[in-house]
Design an enzyme around this catalytic site. Structure first.
Site, PDB file in Angstrom:
ATOM      1  N   ARG A 219       8.281  -4.938  40.606  1.00  0.00           N
ATOM      2  CA  ARG A 219       8.520  -4.729  39.184  1.00  0.00           C
ATOM      3  C   ARG A 219       9.189  -5.930  38.525  1.00  0.00           C
ATOM      4  O   ARG A 219      10.019  -5.781  37.617  1.00  0.00           O
ATOM      5  CB  ARG A 219       9.345  -3.451  38.954  1.00  0.00           C
ATOM      6  CG  ARG A 219       8.703  -2.183  39.503  1.00  0.00           C
ATOM      7  CD  ARG A 219       7.357  -1.890  38.874  1.00  0.00           C
ATOM      8  NE  ARG A 219       6.710  -0.751  39.510  1.00  0.00           N
ATOM      9  CZ  ARG A 219       5.794  -0.850  40.465  1.00  0.00           C
ATOM     10  NH1 ARG A 219       5.390  -2.040  40.889  1.00  0.00           N
ATOM     11  NH2 ARG A 219       5.252   0.227  40.984  1.00  0.00           N
TER      12      ARG A 219
ATOM     13  N   SER B 111       7.731   5.899  35.345  1.00  0.00           N
ATOM     14  CA  SER B 111       8.843   6.058  36.283  1.00  0.00           C
ATOM     15  C   SER B 111      10.124   5.526  35.650  1.00  0.00           C
ATOM     16  O   SER B 111      10.157   4.388  35.170  1.00  0.00           O
ATOM     17  CB  SER B 111       8.561   5.293  37.580  1.00  0.00           C
ATOM     18  OG  SER B 111       7.438   5.838  38.240  1.00  0.00           O
TER      19      SER B 111
ATOM     20  N   GLU C  44      13.904   1.299  35.775  1.00  0.00           N
ATOM     21  CA  GLU C  44      12.641   0.572  35.726  1.00  0.00           C
ATOM     22  C   GLU C  44      12.254   0.324  34.274  1.00  0.00           C
ATOM     23  O   GLU C  44      11.591  -0.642  33.935  1.00  0.00           O
ATOM     24  CB  GLU C  44      11.531   1.348  36.450  1.00  0.00           C
ATOM     25  CG  GLU C  44      10.210   0.619  36.489  1.00  0.00           C
ATOM     26  CD  GLU C  44       9.210   1.240  37.441  1.00  0.00           C
ATOM     27  OE1 GLU C  44       8.021   1.269  37.099  1.00  0.00           O
ATOM     28  OE2 GLU C  44       9.613   1.681  38.534  1.00  0.00           O
TER      29      GLU C  44
END
Length: 301
Positions: free
Chosen positions: A173, A223, A293
Site C-alpha cells: 500500500r 479496507s 489504510e
C-alpha cells in the site's frame, strides 16, 4: 485566498470549475466538506492548469475516483483537480496504457476483450489506475506491482518523465509517489496472452467473492486499516466484538469488520473517532497497532 484571477484563467481557457464543491459528491465514502475550487482537466491542459495554480501559490490535490479517501468535514483548501477525463486506454500487443483517470474496471474489461491476463484480481476494485498505482492497490493475492511496467509522470517542476516499475518502489500500500511529489498521468501494464473464457471466469469469480464478503451496499473507503504483520485487521476487530460498533453515522460493518461504513450520514469526525476507538481497543487487548489504510485529506477537523 483570492481566486478571482484563477477563476478568470479557467473561464478564458474553457476549463470546467466549481466553487465550494462538496467533496462528498466525489468520494466513495460520501463524506467531506467543500473544496474551495474543483476543476476537471484533460491531458492536454494539465500542465497549464498546475502552472497557473503554482503561480497563484494555491495548494492543490489530485483526485481520481476518491475510493480510498476520507475528506475533512471542513473541506479542502485550494484546488482539487479531477483527472477522471484523462481516461484514454490503448492496447499494443501485451501492453495496455491507460490515463491516470481511467477506472480499473475499464482497464480490466479492455484486457479481457484483448485476451490479456494478469489484471483479473483488480476487477471490482472501485478506483482509478492512478490512485491504484499510488497505493499499490491489491486484492486476492494480486497487486499493481505485479502488472505495472512503467508510468508517465509530471515532476514537481512539471517536467514529463517515465518511471520503470523498479523506480516506483512499490510496497504494501505504498509507492515512491507518496514522497516524491510526482503526478501520475498514465500507466502502462505488461500482461500475458491468455484464454478469454478463463479470464472472464476469474474476473466473475473475484467480483462474486467481493460482493458476498464486502459491504458494497453502503458507502465506504474500502479496507479501513492496513494488514498488520502476522494478522488480519478485520479478524482482530471481530475478535473484540466490534462488528456493528458505531459512532454517529459511522459503523464497523456487520458483514466485514475490516470496513467502516457510512450507514447514516456519517461525518469525517464520526469515522475518525470510531477508528481511534477501534484501534485503541485492539492495541489494548491484542497488543497490535492498527495503521489506517485510508488517506486523510483536507483541513484539520
Amino acid at each position: 485566498m483570492d481566486y478571482k484571477q484563477f477563476d478568470e484563467f479557467c473561464l478564458k481557457n474553457n476549463i470546467e470549475f466549481k466553487i465550494d464543491e462538496p467533496m462528498k459528491l466525489h468520494t466513495t465514502f460520501k463524506i467531506g466538506g467543500a473544496a474551495d475550487r474543483f476543476i476537471t482537466v484533460k491531458a492536454d491542459n494539465l500542465i497549464k492548469v498546475i502552472s497557473e495554480i503554482k503561480r497563484c501559490e494555491f495548494p492543490f490535490f489530485i483526485l481520481g475516483k476518491g475510493s480510498n479517501l476520507l475528506v475533512s468535514d471542513k473541506g479542502i483548501e485550494g484546488v482539487v483537480i479531477s483527472v477522471l477525463q484523462m481516461n484514454e486506454i490503448s492496447v499494443e500487443g501485451e501492453f495496455i496504457t491507460a490515463g491516470a483517470g481511467a477506472s480499473l474496471a475499464a482497464v480490466c474489461t479492455t484486457a479481457l476483450e484483448n485476451g490479456l491476463t494478469g489484471l483479473e484480481f483488480a476487477y471490482g476494485i472501485p478506483g482509478s489506475v492512478g490512485g491504484a498505482l499510488y497505493m499499490n492497490a491489491g486484492a486476492y493475492g494480486g497487486e499493481m506491482s505485479q502488472v505495472v511496467f512503467s508510468a508517465e509522470c509530471l515532476s514537481e517542476n512539471l517536467e514529463t518523465k517515465r518511471l520503470s516499475a523498479e523506480q516506483m518502489q512499490l510496497g504494501y500500500r505504498t509507492s515512491v509517489f507518496k514522497s516524491n511529489g510526482d503526478i501520475i498521468t498514465s500507466i502502462t501494464f505488461k500482461l500475458e496472452h491468455g484464454e478469454k473464457e478463463k479470464i472472464r471466469d476469474a474476473m466473475e469469480d473475484y467480483l462474486s467473492r467481493r460482493k458476498s464478503k464486502q459491504p458494497l451496499d453502503f458507502p465506504s473507503a474500502g479496507s479501513t486499516f492496513k494488514r498488520p504483520t502476522g494478522y488480519f485487521a478485520g479478524a482482530l476487530i471481530e475478535q473484540n466484538n466490534l462488528k456493528g460498533f458505531s459512532v454517529g453515522g459511522a459503523m464497523v460493518s456487520e458483514k466485514h469488520a475490516g470496513f467502516v461504513i457510512n450507514y447514516d450520514n456519517a461525518t469525517c469526525g464520526d469515522v475518525r473517532n470510531l477508528m481511534k476507538q477501534v484501534a485503541d481497543k485492539v492495541l489494548k487487548e491484542n497488543g497490535v497497532a492498527l495503521e489506517p489504510e485510508i488517506i486523510f485529506v483536507g483541513r484539520e477537523n
